[in-house]
Design a protein around this motif. Sequence first.
Motif, PDB file in Angstrom:
ATOM      1  N   GLU A   1      23.998  87.886 -11.670  1.00  0.00           N
ATOM      2  CA  GLU A   1      23.185  87.675 -12.870  1.00  0.00           C
ATOM      3  C   GLU A   1      23.695  86.467 -13.640  1.00  0.00           C
ATOM      4  O   GLU A   1      22.909  85.653 -14.153  1.00  0.00           O
ATOM      5  N   GLU A   2      25.013  86.317 -13.720  1.00  0.00           N
ATOM      6  CA  GLU A   2      25.599  85.170 -14.410  1.00  0.00           C
ATOM      7  C   GLU A   2      25.377  83.881 -13.623  1.00  0.00           C
ATOM      8  O   GLU A   2      25.268  82.796 -14.210  1.00  0.00           O
ATOM      9  N   CYS A   3      25.288  83.992 -12.314  1.00  0.00           N
ATOM     10  CA  CYS A   3      24.944  82.839 -11.485  1.00  0.00           C
ATOM     11  C   CYS A   3      23.576  82.296 -11.871  1.00  0.00           C
ATOM     12  O   CYS A   3      23.364  81.082 -11.936  1.00  0.00           O
ATOM     13  N   ARG A   4      22.649  83.184 -12.160  1.00  0.00           N
ATOM     14  CA  ARG A   4      21.319  82.763 -12.612  1.00  0.00           C
ATOM     15  C   ARG A   4      21.388  82.069 -13.973  1.00  0.00           C
ATOM     16  O   ARG A   4      20.694  81.082 -14.215  1.00  0.00           O
ATOM     17  N   ILE A   5      22.220  82.605 -14.845  1.00  0.00           N
ATOM     18  CA  ILE A   5      22.359  82.002 -16.170  1.00  0.00           C
ATOM     19  C   ILE A   5      22.890  80.578 -16.044  1.00  0.00           C
ATOM     20  O   ILE A   5      22.375  79.642 -16.672  1.00  0.00           O
ATOM     21  N   ALA A   6      23.913  80.385 -15.215  1.00  0.00           N
ATOM     22  CA  ALA A   6      24.497  79.055 -15.037  1.00  0.00           C
ATOM     23  C   ALA A   6      23.493  78.069 -14.456  1.00  0.00           C
ATOM     24  O   ALA A   6      23.562  76.860 -14.731  1.00  0.00           O
ATOM     25  N   ALA A   7      22.550  78.566 -13.670  1.00  0.00           N
ATOM     26  CA  ALA A   7      21.541  77.689 -13.069  1.00  0.00           C
ATOM     27  C   ALA A   7      20.650  77.031 -14.113  1.00  0.00           C
ATOM     28  O   ALA A   7      20.017  76.004 -13.837  1.00  0.00           O
ATOM     29  N   GLU A   8      20.606  77.588 -15.314  1.00  0.00           N
ATOM     30  CA  GLU A   8      19.800  76.996 -16.372  1.00  0.00           C
ATOM     31  C   GLU A   8      20.325  75.636 -16.807  1.00  0.00           C
ATOM     32  O   GLU A   8      19.609  74.871 -17.458  1.00  0.00           O
ATOM     33  N   LEU A   9      21.563  75.320 -16.449  1.00  0.00           N
ATOM     34  CA  LEU A   9      22.129  74.027 -16.804  1.00  0.00           C
ATOM     35  C   LEU A   9      21.791  72.958 -15.763  1.00  0.00           C
ATOM     36  O   LEU A   9      22.157  71.797 -15.946  1.00  0.00           O
ATOM     37  N   GLN A  10      21.122  73.327 -14.686  1.00  0.00           N
ATOM     38  CA  GLN A  10      20.740  72.380 -13.653  1.00  0.00           C
ATOM     39  C   GLN A  10      19.215  72.322 -13.569  1.00  0.00           C
ATOM     40  O   GLN A  10      18.510  72.981 -14.343  1.00  0.00           O
ATOM     41  N   THR A  11      18.703  71.527 -12.643  1.00  0.00           N
ATOM     42  CA  THR A  11      17.256  71.333 -12.587  1.00  0.00           C
ATOM     43  C   THR A  11      16.538  72.420 -11.806  1.00  0.00           C
ATOM     44  O   THR A  11      15.315  72.457 -11.806  1.00  0.00           O
ATOM     45  N   CYS A  12      17.279  73.294 -11.123  1.00  0.00           N
ATOM     46  CA  CYS A  12      16.630  74.335 -10.328  1.00  0.00           C
ATOM     47  C   CYS A  12      16.105  75.455 -11.228  1.00  0.00           C
ATOM     48  O   CYS A  12      16.553  75.638 -12.357  1.00  0.00           O
ATOM     49  N   ASP A  13      15.152  76.198 -10.712  1.00  0.00           N
ATOM     50  CA  ASP A  13      14.554  77.307 -11.436  1.00  0.00           C
ATOM     51  C   ASP A  13      15.457  78.529 -11.286  1.00  0.00           C
ATOM     52  O   ASP A  13      15.705  78.986 -10.166  1.00  0.00           O
ATOM     53  N   PRO A  14      15.970  79.100 -12.384  1.00  0.00           N
ATOM     54  CA  PRO A  14      16.823  80.286 -12.266  1.00  0.00           C
ATOM     55  C   PRO A  14      16.153  81.432 -11.515  1.00  0.00           C
ATOM     56  O   PRO A  14      16.846  82.256 -10.905  1.00  0.00           O
ATOM     57  N   ALA A  15      14.823  81.489 -11.541  1.00  0.00           N
ATOM     58  CA  ALA A  15      14.118  82.559 -10.825  1.00  0.00           C
ATOM     59  C   ALA A  15      14.306  82.451  -9.316  1.00  0.00           C
ATOM     60  O   ALA A  15      14.117  83.429  -8.589  1.00  0.00           O
ATOM     61  N   ASP A  16      14.684  81.265  -8.828  1.00  0.00           N
ATOM     62  CA  ASP A  16      14.911  81.069  -7.393  1.00  0.00           C
ATOM     63  C   ASP A  16      16.318  81.448  -6.952  1.00  0.00           C
ATOM     64  O   ASP A  16      16.609  81.452  -5.752  1.00  0.00           O
ATOM     65  N   VAL A  17      17.193  81.735  -7.895  1.00  0.00           N
ATOM     66  CA  VAL A  17      18.585  82.047  -7.571  1.00  0.00           C
ATOM     67  C   VAL A  17      18.688  83.488  -7.076  1.00  0.00           C
ATOM     68  O   VAL A  17      18.157  84.403  -7.707  1.00  0.00           O
ATOM     69  N   PRO A  18      19.343  83.707  -5.940  1.00  0.00           N
ATOM     70  CA  PRO A  18      19.508  85.075  -5.421  1.00  0.00           C
ATOM     71  C   PRO A  18      20.192  85.992  -6.431  1.00  0.00           C
ATOM     72  O   PRO A  18      21.036  85.559  -7.208  1.00  0.00           O
ATOM     73  N   ARG A  19      19.823  87.259  -6.366  1.00  0.00           N
ATOM     74  CA  ARG A  19      20.367  88.239  -7.299  1.00  0.00           C
ATOM     75  C   ARG A  19      21.325  89.224  -6.635  1.00  0.00           C
ATOM     76  O   ARG A  19      21.787  90.169  -7.271  1.00  0.00           O
ATOM     77  N   SER A  20      21.618  89.017  -5.345  1.00  0.00           N
ATOM     78  CA  SER A  20      22.502  89.923  -4.622  1.00  0.00           C
ATOM     79  C   SER A  20      23.028  89.228  -3.375  1.00  0.00           C
ATOM     80  O   SER A  20      22.539  88.169  -2.975  1.00  0.00           O
ATOM     81  N   ARG A  21      24.012  89.849  -2.750  1.00  0.00           N
ATOM     82  CA  ARG A  21      24.573  89.328  -1.505  1.00  0.00           C
ATOM     83  C   ARG A  21      23.496  89.259  -0.424  1.00  0.00           C
ATOM     84  O   ARG A  21      23.433  88.302   0.357  1.00  0.00           O
ATOM     85  N   ALA A  22      22.623  90.269  -0.372  1.00  0.00           N
ATOM     86  CA  ALA A  22      21.558  90.287   0.633  1.00  0.00           C
ATOM     87  C   ALA A  22      20.589  89.126   0.417  1.00  0.00           C
ATOM     88  O   ALA A  22      20.144  88.483   1.383  1.00  0.00           O
ATOM     89  N   GLU A  23      20.260  88.842  -0.841  1.00  0.00           N
ATOM     90  CA  GLU A  23      19.347  87.738  -1.110  1.00  0.00           C
ATOM     91  C   GLU A  23      19.995  86.385  -0.815  1.00  0.00           C
ATOM     92  O   GLU A  23      19.304  85.438  -0.444  1.00  0.00           O
ATOM     93  N   VAL A  24      21.313  86.290  -0.964  1.00  0.00           N
ATOM     94  CA  VAL A  24      22.009  85.065  -0.575  1.00  0.00           C
ATOM     95  C   VAL A  24      21.878  84.841   0.918  1.00  0.00           C
ATOM     96  O   VAL A  24      21.604  83.721   1.385  1.00  0.00           O
TER      97      VAL A  24
END
Length: 315
Positions: free
Chosen positions: A156-179
Amino acid sequence: MTSNRPSIRPVPARPREDWGLFGPDSPTWKVWSAPTALLAFQRSIVVESFDPFLAAAVHDQNGVRYNATRRFDRTIQYFLTVACGDSRAAIEASEILMRVHAKASGTEPISLQPYSANAPESQLWIHITGWQSNLLCYERYGPGKLSAAEEQCYWEECRIAAELQTCDPADVPRSRAEVREYYAAMRPRLCVSDRSRTLIRYFLNSQRSIAGTGLWAGSHLMSTATIATIPRWMRQLGGFDQPAWLDAAVVPAARAAVKIAGQPLAARTTLKMMAPSALPVMEQVIRRQQPLRPETLTPSQARARFGRSELRPAV
């Protein structure tokens, strides 16, 4: 004539504003401030090189070829600042990164398609490889696995950190399986080229004349442990595979080294040698420096408070 001396961005000394985006009790703080992060940085920049668009962006800017220390140093400084620095430092680091990446654009030589280091898909690749590499190295060579609740919070915090870059946080995996699903989807795009092979060689076995003594020694000492964490197919494709027995043999040695490196004096010495620009942030972590305001901010709150208006994303 290009100098081989490290080019280090100065970090001003000032009081800590706040606890940053996550705070000292977060799994992000725990994982990213561990000594295993140095192994993870080496791993992530090697894995990143398999994206031909990102490899072209990094290679064509010449920074690694002329000054590998700067690339390694600034990468560690950025990610450690976002994870453990205060919110002002995180926003400033993000804005600097955006400006630097804005200069990295051109034509990828394999597909003949345009590339840009600020492209959302490239930023997502950098982001995920960095966060996944840190968790992997923390588990293999550090304290071990996080609890289920901590791991969920980490992503979840990985998604938050993605807000500082140009990628869409919604595209960031939310689990090991999604990675794993993300890497599987990316695999058809990954390849090696002369550019990526050159970068991998610099990252795993830095030349002393380019990297300086600190990074040169560190990269050689870490490379066996780093390679052991990279998928076999990727190692074979990149031409840097090693035997399975070596993968297993390096684990206890790496764990012992990580335990020693976790001591404050060793941590300072190692970081000063390999990534001096990240040292001010690590000093705050080691000393548990108290902030002026004991609060955490969201990226949007931090950007509104500390960001430059011309660099804020349009709403």
